[in-house]
Scaffold this motif. Structure first.
Motif, PDB file in Angstrom:
ATOM      1  N   ALA A  37     -58.472  29.331 -56.172  1.00  0.00           N
ATOM      2  CA  ALA A  37     -57.331  29.467 -55.287  1.00  0.00           C
ATOM      3  C   ALA A  37     -57.691  29.490 -53.794  1.00  0.00           C
ATOM      4  N   THR A  38     -56.847  28.733 -52.937  1.00  0.00           N
ATOM      5  CA  THR A  38     -57.310  28.440 -51.436  1.00  0.00           C
ATOM      6  C   THR A  38     -56.763  29.669 -50.554  1.00  0.00           C
ATOM      7  N   PHE A  39     -57.502  29.861 -49.628  1.00  0.00           N
ATOM      8  CA  PHE A  39     -57.050  30.697 -48.514  1.00  0.00           C
ATOM      9  C   PHE A  39     -57.393  29.808 -47.180  1.00  0.00           C
ATOM     10  N   PRO A  40     -56.082  29.158 -46.581  1.00  0.00           N
ATOM     11  CA  PRO A  40     -56.368  28.331 -45.532  1.00  0.00           C
ATOM     12  C   PRO A  40     -56.911  29.040 -44.300  1.00  0.00           C
ATOM     13  N   LEU A  41     -57.834  28.492 -43.742  1.00  0.00           N
ATOM     14  CA  LEU A  41     -58.617  28.816 -42.691  1.00  0.00           C
ATOM     15  C   LEU A  41     -57.629  28.789 -41.227  1.00  0.00           C
ATOM     16  N   ILE A  42     -57.106  29.711 -40.652  1.00  0.00           N
ATOM     17  CA  ILE A  42     -56.212  29.465 -39.760  1.00  0.00           C
ATOM     18  C   ILE A  42     -56.813  29.891 -38.209  1.00  0.00           C
ATOM     19  N   THR A  43     -58.001  30.637 -38.351  1.00  0.00           N
ATOM     20  CA  THR A  43     -58.917  30.686 -37.030  1.00  0.00           C
ATOM     21  C   THR A  43     -60.250  30.405 -37.672  1.00  0.00           C
ATOM     22  N   LEU A  44     -60.700  29.436 -36.748  1.00  0.00           N
ATOM     23  CA  LEU A  44     -62.179  28.917 -37.100  1.00  0.00           C
ATOM     24  C   LEU A  44     -63.311  30.130 -36.552  1.00  0.00           C
ATOM     25  N   PRO A  45     -64.351  30.170 -37.416  1.00  0.00           N
ATOM     26  CA  PRO A  45     -65.432  30.999 -36.723  1.00  0.00           C
ATOM     27  C   PRO A  45     -65.814  30.648 -35.328  1.00  0.00           C
ATOM     28  N   PRO A  46     -66.003  31.431 -34.387  1.00  0.00           N
ATOM     29  CA  PRO A  46     -66.402  31.132 -33.109  1.00  0.00           C
ATOM     30  C   PRO A  46     -67.644  30.361 -32.972  1.00  0.00           C
ATOM     31  N   LYS A  47     -68.501  30.295 -34.012  1.00  0.00           N
ATOM     32  CA  LYS A  47     -69.803  29.778 -33.924  1.00  0.00           C
ATOM     33  C   LYS A  47     -69.918  28.530 -34.265  1.00  0.00           C
ATOM     34  N   ILE A  48     -68.413  27.949 -35.123  1.00  0.00           N
ATOM     35  CA  ILE A  48     -68.666  26.784 -35.558  1.00  0.00           C
ATOM     36  C   ILE A  48     -67.512  25.801 -34.589  1.00  0.00           C
ATOM     37  N   THR A  49     -67.012  26.451 -33.708  1.00  0.00           N
ATOM     38  CA  THR A  49     -65.743  25.789 -33.088  1.00  0.00           C
ATOM     39  C   THR A  49     -66.110  24.411 -32.418  1.00  0.00           C
ATOM     40  N   SER A  50     -67.348  24.542 -31.831  1.00  0.00           N
ATOM     41  CA  SER A  50     -67.864  23.250 -31.161  1.00  0.00           C
ATOM     42  C   SER A  50     -68.133  22.020 -32.216  1.00  0.00           C
ATOM     43  N   GLU A  51     -68.261  22.356 -33.355  1.00  0.00           N
ATOM     44  CA  GLU A  51     -68.400  21.323 -34.543  1.00  0.00           C
ATOM     45  C   GLU A  51     -67.434  21.122 -35.334  1.00  0.00           C
ATOM     46  N   ALA A  52     -66.237  21.714 -34.811  1.00  0.00           N
ATOM     47  CA  ALA A  52     -64.971  21.704 -35.634  1.00  0.00           C
ATOM     48  C   ALA A  52     -64.228  20.490 -35.689  1.00  0.00           C
ATOM     49  N   ALA A  53     -64.417  19.487 -34.937  1.00  0.00           N
ATOM     50  CA  ALA A  53     -63.758  18.291 -34.918  1.00  0.00           C
ATOM     51  C   ALA A  53     -63.281  17.827 -36.276  1.00  0.00           C
ATOM     52  N   GLY A  54     -61.806  17.618 -36.685  1.00  0.00           N
ATOM     53  CA  GLY A  54     -61.596  17.159 -37.968  1.00  0.00           C
ATOM     54  C   GLY A  54     -61.672  18.221 -39.149  1.00  0.00           C
ATOM     55  N   LEU A  55     -61.946  19.460 -38.556  1.00  0.00           N
ATOM     56  CA  LEU A  55     -61.834  20.589 -39.457  1.00  0.00           C
ATOM     57  C   LEU A  55     -60.674  21.551 -39.349  1.00  0.00           C
ATOM     58  N   GLU A  56     -59.515  20.918 -38.970  1.00  0.00           N
ATOM     59  CA  GLU A  56     -58.492  21.953 -38.598  1.00  0.00           C
ATOM     60  C   GLU A  56     -57.934  22.352 -39.723  1.00  0.00           C
ATOM     61  N   ASN A  57     -57.947  21.707 -40.953  1.00  0.00           N
ATOM     62  CA  ASN A  57     -57.226  22.015 -41.946  1.00  0.00           C
ATOM     63  C   ASN A  57     -58.115  22.310 -43.362  1.00  0.00           C
ATOM     64  N   VAL A  58     -58.857  23.057 -43.018  1.00  0.00           N
ATOM     65  CA  VAL A  58     -59.895  23.706 -43.855  1.00  0.00           C
ATOM     66  C   VAL A  58     -59.316  24.905 -44.866  1.00  0.00           C
ATOM     67  N   SER A  59     -59.392  24.897 -46.070  1.00  0.00           N
ATOM     68  CA  SER A  59     -59.178  26.210 -46.872  1.00  0.00           C
ATOM     69  C   SER A  59     -60.361  26.612 -47.595  1.00  0.00           C
ATOM     70  N   VAL A  60     -60.389  27.995 -47.508  1.00  0.00           N
ATOM     71  CA  VAL A  60     -61.672  28.401 -48.096  1.00  0.00           C
ATOM     72  C   VAL A  60     -61.103  28.885 -49.739  1.00  0.00           C
ATOM     73  N   LEU A  61     -62.098  28.328 -50.553  1.00  0.00           N
ATOM     74  CA  LEU A  61     -61.929  28.150 -52.075  1.00  0.00           C
ATOM     75  C   LEU A  61     -62.536  29.408 -52.699  1.00  0.00           C
ATOM     76  N   VAL A  62     -61.690  30.068 -53.388  1.00  0.00           N
ATOM     77  CA  VAL A  62     -62.334  31.463 -54.068  1.00  0.00           C
ATOM     78  C   VAL A  62     -62.165  31.443 -55.594  1.00  0.00           C
ATOM     79  N   TRP A  63     -62.542  32.312 -56.256  1.00  0.00           N
ATOM     80  CA  TRP A  63     -62.678  32.093 -57.625  1.00  0.00           C
ATOM     81  C   TRP A  63     -62.336  33.655 -58.516  1.00  0.00           C
TER      82      TRP A  63
END
Length: 1014
Positions: A269-295
């Motif tokens: 199942a996916t948990f939508p990432l609504i707040t990006l981690p601060p340490k990757i914000t600068s590299e986050a271009a195009g990663l606005e709709n990432v979902s965390v995948l769990v099992w």
């Protein structure tokens, strides 16, 4: 030089108990000749000559001293059962334990009995355990120690409560009614088990057992509880525990069994990432709709999710699915597996370390407006799933640790019946979280909910190991509740330290014990039942605050000792909380409090047995002996409670045995129809394949088995045990028969006056007794049996018995040679009987009743094997083994023929070996020397060189024998030659040896015997 060597030999023979001799392989080869060669020289077996006429046999029959005894060769059926019970009665089995407790002894041996559970009939597991203990106890008692062994029973707990109630609805019964029924059920089970243990011959004072429901025992248990509570090792907390909806109670790890075939509906199942981690914000271009995948294999825990955990030092990837462009965050290490599972390519569009994910926030997939953080955790692994772990603190031990560290909410949406509460929402309320089946019920509804919100990536059937309630055989859940715990984390290091000083058999069990300790961070000791020892705690009616301290617990302990723990429900609150206790506790009136309703875990019950049963508070048992299931049970709970209170282990040694299984290697179960009932083994079963074997066969089965592994039982094993005991009876009957008319107190011959072969047998008997004693000391009764069987087959039946029959049957009744032999036979009978007594007490006592020279009384009151160091005579071993080496060469030269029909010439150059052979035959030629007896030939000629006029049919052989005397000071590799020729002498019609002048007259020895008899 020769004189020096001769005098050295003389010194050796004159010095008793001095020097060290080698044990030779020659003797073992010499003793391994076939039984056909070991013919009965008193009966003429194996003779090539025709047997005497009936009149000749009748003429001398009464002059031959054949064996006579009333000891039966075989006992079967009801006669066997009656005989065992008669022996138990006649030999005082019931009083033996009390007798040995009253006698004076320098040392005590304490075997602390792990209490069997009082919830059913006796089974073969009980037999394996109790008989194994009894073998050791009887051995220790025989060798003079005072045995401390008090049998006990574990009487509380859910299985007894459920069986006692049967089909009754518990809602209609109050705790006291439930307890009375449970106690009655336990008492009935104890009575059946106790009767069985007595029938197996287990030695104990059966009127002085311990029971965990006794008031005195419960008081001792509460004292342990109090001391642990005073030290802060027992506390109350709200945390996840293994919860059994089917039993409606918390369970400890030891009360679980894992079903490897459990079926779950696993989901990704996916948990939508609504707040990006601060340490990757600068590299986050195009990663606005990432979902965390769990099992997860437990979709029902999704509503309780509070976080998603990652491994800080792992690498993570944002990947794009080729089939729908969805962006997913997964562990880089799991990317290939996920691509295969989803059936699509996963393109990496971003790479991060776990530590860079800190501060990320996800949206809960099914609960609107709920946000969950990304958190680091050490329990995350890469073995399965996505490398990102769905975390529900209410339903996982690791999850709870994360929640405690980060101060997350521990919200429980599941009640005591395993159903969702209203907190889970109207769609899930009242649904069972562990609905049977994988395509319906709760799992199906939750999966539909995830599909509706677009969070379901994949579902699959998952077969995996899952914990079940070992009593109800139903799955458990992990859910938080307010329970009482033992803080095992603070005890583990000390427990490991004291374990290093404990001897554990087999040693391999030590690793399992340490691993079990490592896995147990806390121990839930409270149970939501009625049948048990109440946890002595009171709760304030308004605040719910717990009242428990040394004053209140000490007072309750006194009440339990006087009245039993039923008084917790019977007595008014003012008696349970008297004014003096309230004053010391600085508490308000008793009416402000209510008594607690939980009882203690039965592992705490039995784990405190050291405090209730061992005589001194600081004492340790010499050994605990239990099955391997107790590694995580009684062994551990006893260790933890003892370390907590006394800072030491309650035992010096642990013996861990395996389980009883069927002959096919299967676990016994009624459904498979392979259960072996020990009562049927003893008394016979309905199945013809299960005759009445008696208790000793059951005990032999235990002793012979490798108890450190799984122990098989069935008709094949039991028949073999019965046959082995029959062979042993045959040997014992031979010994008893040849001791008829012999009283060791009157007729015994001093060892120095004995024939050398008789002295040599005492030497072998001493070695046998040492081996047997060592084996018993190592809890290796199987080795005892192997040593016994080798001694009987090799040293007695194939060697000594075959040699001495002529002397026993045909020498004068009171001759030195015959009495010498009988003295040794009596020592062998006594030694063998005592050596088997711990294993076969019924047979040993039966033999003792028939054996000569005993006053009335039991063998078990007369001590262990009485071997003497005097029996180990330097030089004796070399003399007899040297003769055996020569005999080995002789027998090899006449394969399949009767040695009694030959004359043997032995040629040895002057030296040590010649001197040794001269000690067995002083004259140059003899038909009656000890050397002739040992060779079992018609005549032996002892010379320094072979004669030149040997007949053409003489068989010649040569050999060497290494002599090693005085601990290697005297060594000589001596050569010998032998010549074998058919004897010219006739067969004596009385003794049937070839020593007569003609076939119609007696040999000189028999002429003397017969004439004296007339």
């Amino acid at each position: 030089m020769l004189l020096c060597r001769v005098s050295a030999v003389s010194r050796t023979f004159a010095s008793w108990g001095r020097g060290s001799l080698r044990g030779g392989g020659l003797l073992h080869r010499a003793l391994s000749f076939s039984s056909s060669r070991c013919h009965d020289v008193g009966s003429g077996e194996g003779s090539a000559q025709p047997a005497e006429t009936g009149s000749a046999r009748a003429l001398y029959r009464d002059t031959v001293l054949l064996p006579r005894t009333e000891f039966p060769m075989k006992l079967t059926g009801q006669k066997l059962l009656d005989r065992e019970l008669e022996i138990q009665q006649k030999c005082g089995f019931a009083d033996l334990y009390s007798w040995q407790r009253e006698r004076k002894a320098k040392k005590e041996f304490c075997l602390h009995d792990g209490p069997p559970y009082a919830n059913g009939d006796p089974h073969v597991g009980h037999a394996l355990n109790k008989i194994l203990k009894d073998i050791r106890n009887r051995f220790e008692m025989l060798r003079g120690r005072q045995v401390h062994y008090i049998p006990g029973w574990d009487c509380h707990g859910l299985p007894i409560e459920l069986k006692a109630l049967g089909e009754l609805a518990t809602s209609g019964l109050d705790p006291l009614q439930i307890r009375h029924k449970a106690r009655a059920f336990a008492e009935q089970a104890i009575a059946r088990q106790k009767a069985a243990f007595q029938r197996w011959g287990v030695m104990a004072d059966w009127d002085q057992c311990y029971y965990t429901y006794d008031g005195a025992y419960e008081a001792a248990q509460l004292k342990v509880f109090q001391e642990m509570h005073n030290k802060g090792l027992i506390y109350q907390d709200y945390k996840p525990v293994f919860w059994s909806p089917s039993s409606r109670t918390a369970l400890a790890e030891a009360e679980l069994e894992y079903n490897p075939e459990h079926v779950s509906r696993a989901i990704y199942a996916t948990f939508p990432l609504i707040t990006l981690p601060p340490k990757i914000t600068s590299e986050a271009a195009g990663l606005e709709n990432v979902s965390v995948l769990v099992w997860t294999t437990q979709p029902w825990t999704i509503p309780a999710n509070q976080a998603v955990c990652y491994m800080p030092n792992a690498q993570y990837s944002v990947v794009r699915r080729a089939d729908n462009s969805q962006l997913l965050l997964v562990a880089t290490e799991r990317t290939a597996s996920m691509a295969a599972l989803l059936g699509t390519e996963l393109e990496s569009v971003g790479l991060f370390t776990g530590s860079q994910l800190e501060g990320g926030i996800c949206k809960h997939p099914t609960i609107t407006d709920k946000e969950v953080p990304l958190l680091p955790a050490n329990h995350v692994t890469m073995a399965k799933g996505t490398g990102l772990v769905h975390t529900a603190p209410a339903h996982g031990m690791d999850d709870y640790s994360v929640a405690s560290h980060f101060k997350l909410s521990v919200e429980c949406m599941v009640d005591a019946d395993g159903k969702f509460t209203d907190l889970a929402g109207p769609e899930l309320q009242n649904l069972s979280v562990m609905t049977k089946g994988t395509d319906k019920g709760t799992a199906k509804i939750l999966i539909s909910m995830l599909q509706e919100c677009g969070a379901l990536v994949k579902e699959e059937q998952c077969i995996h190991s899952y914990p079940y309630d070992w009593r109800t055989k139903q799955p458990v859940v992990i859910r938080p509740s307010k329970q009482w715990f033992v803080n095992t984390a603070s005890l583990k290091d000390k427990a490991k330290e004291v374990l290093q000083k404990v001897r554990i058999l087999p040693e391999s069990a030590r690793g399992s014990l340490l691993a079990m300790l490592d896995r147990r961070t806390y121990w839930c000791i409270s149970r939501q039942r009625s049948w048990g020892v109440p946890i002595p705690v009171f709760y304030h009616r308004e605040t719910g605050e717990a009242l428990i301290n040394k004053y209140s617990v000490s007072h309750i302990g006194k009440l339990f000792k006087e009245n039993g723990s039923d008084c917790w429900w019977e007595l008014p609150i003012e008696t349970l909380l008297p004014a003096e206790v309230l004053k010391k506790s600085k508490a308000g009136p008793a009416t402000d409090y209510v008594r607690g309703e939980d009882v203690l875990d039965i592992w705490f019950d039995s784990g405190a047995s050291w405090a209730a049963v061992l005589e001194e508070s600081d004492s340790r048992a010499d050994v605990y002996v239990e099955g391997k299931d107790q590694i995580g049970g009684w062994f551990q709970s006893s260790l933890l409670t003892s370390v907590a209170v006394r800072n030491k282990a309650p035992y010096k040694s642990l013996v861990v045995h395996g389980f009883a299984i069927s002959e096919k290697g299967e676990k016994m179960s009624k459904s498979l129809g392979n259960v072996v009932d020990p009562d049927a083994v003893i008394s016979g079963g309905k199945d013809p394949s299960m005759p009445a074997y008696g208790a000793d066969v059951l005990r032999w089965w235990v002793a012979e088995s490798n108890v450190f592994s799984e122990v098989q039982i069935g008709p094949t094993v039991l028949n073999a045990a019965r046959d082995n005991i029959s062979k042993l009876r045959n040997t014992l009957k031979f010994l008893l028969g040849n001791l008829q008319g012999f009283d060791p107190r009157v007729h015994a011959v001093d060892p120095k006056e004995m024939h050398y072969i008789d002295q040599y047998m005492l030497h072998l008997l001493r070695e046998y007794s040492i081996k047997v004693t060592d084996a018993y000391s190592e809890y290796d009764a199987g080795r005892v049996i192997r040593v016994l069987q080798a001694f009987i087959a090799r040293d007695l039946s194939s060697f000594y018995f075959s040699i001495i029959k002529d002397r026993l049957y045909c020498d004068p009744k009171d001759s030195l040679g015959r009495r010498s032999c009988q003295t040794v036979l009596e020592e062998i009978l006594d030694g063998v009987t005592r050596s088997i007594a711990p294993i076969l007490p019924h047979l040993a006592e039966e033999v003792h009743l028939h054996a000569p020279g005993h006053d009335e009384g039991t063998l078990f009151k007369s001590g262990w094997i009485k071997s003497s160091s005097v029996w180990r005579r330097p030089g004796l071993e070399e003399a007899v083994e040297g003769a055996c080496a020569i005999r080995d060469s002789f027998l090899s030269s006449i394969p399949g023929k009767n040695p009694a029909q030959f004359d043997l010439t032995v040629a040895i150059e002057p030296g040590l070996l010649f001197e040794l052979m001269e000690s067995l035959q002083e004259e140059p030629t003899s038909t009656s020397s000890q050397l002739a007896e040992l060779m079992m030939v018609a005549r032996v000629n002892l010379t320094s060189e072979l004669p030149r006029d040997l007949p053409p049919d003489a068989q010649l052989s040569h050999g060497t024998f290494l002599i090693n005397l005085e601990g290697g000071v005297i060594r000589e590799d001596s050569a010998y030659s032998i010549a074998v020729v058919p004897t010219a002498a006739a067969r004596c019609p009385r003794c049937r040896r070839y020593t007569a002048k003609s076939a119609d007259c007696l040999c000189p020895r028999c002429q003397t015997v017969v004439s004296q008899a007339q």
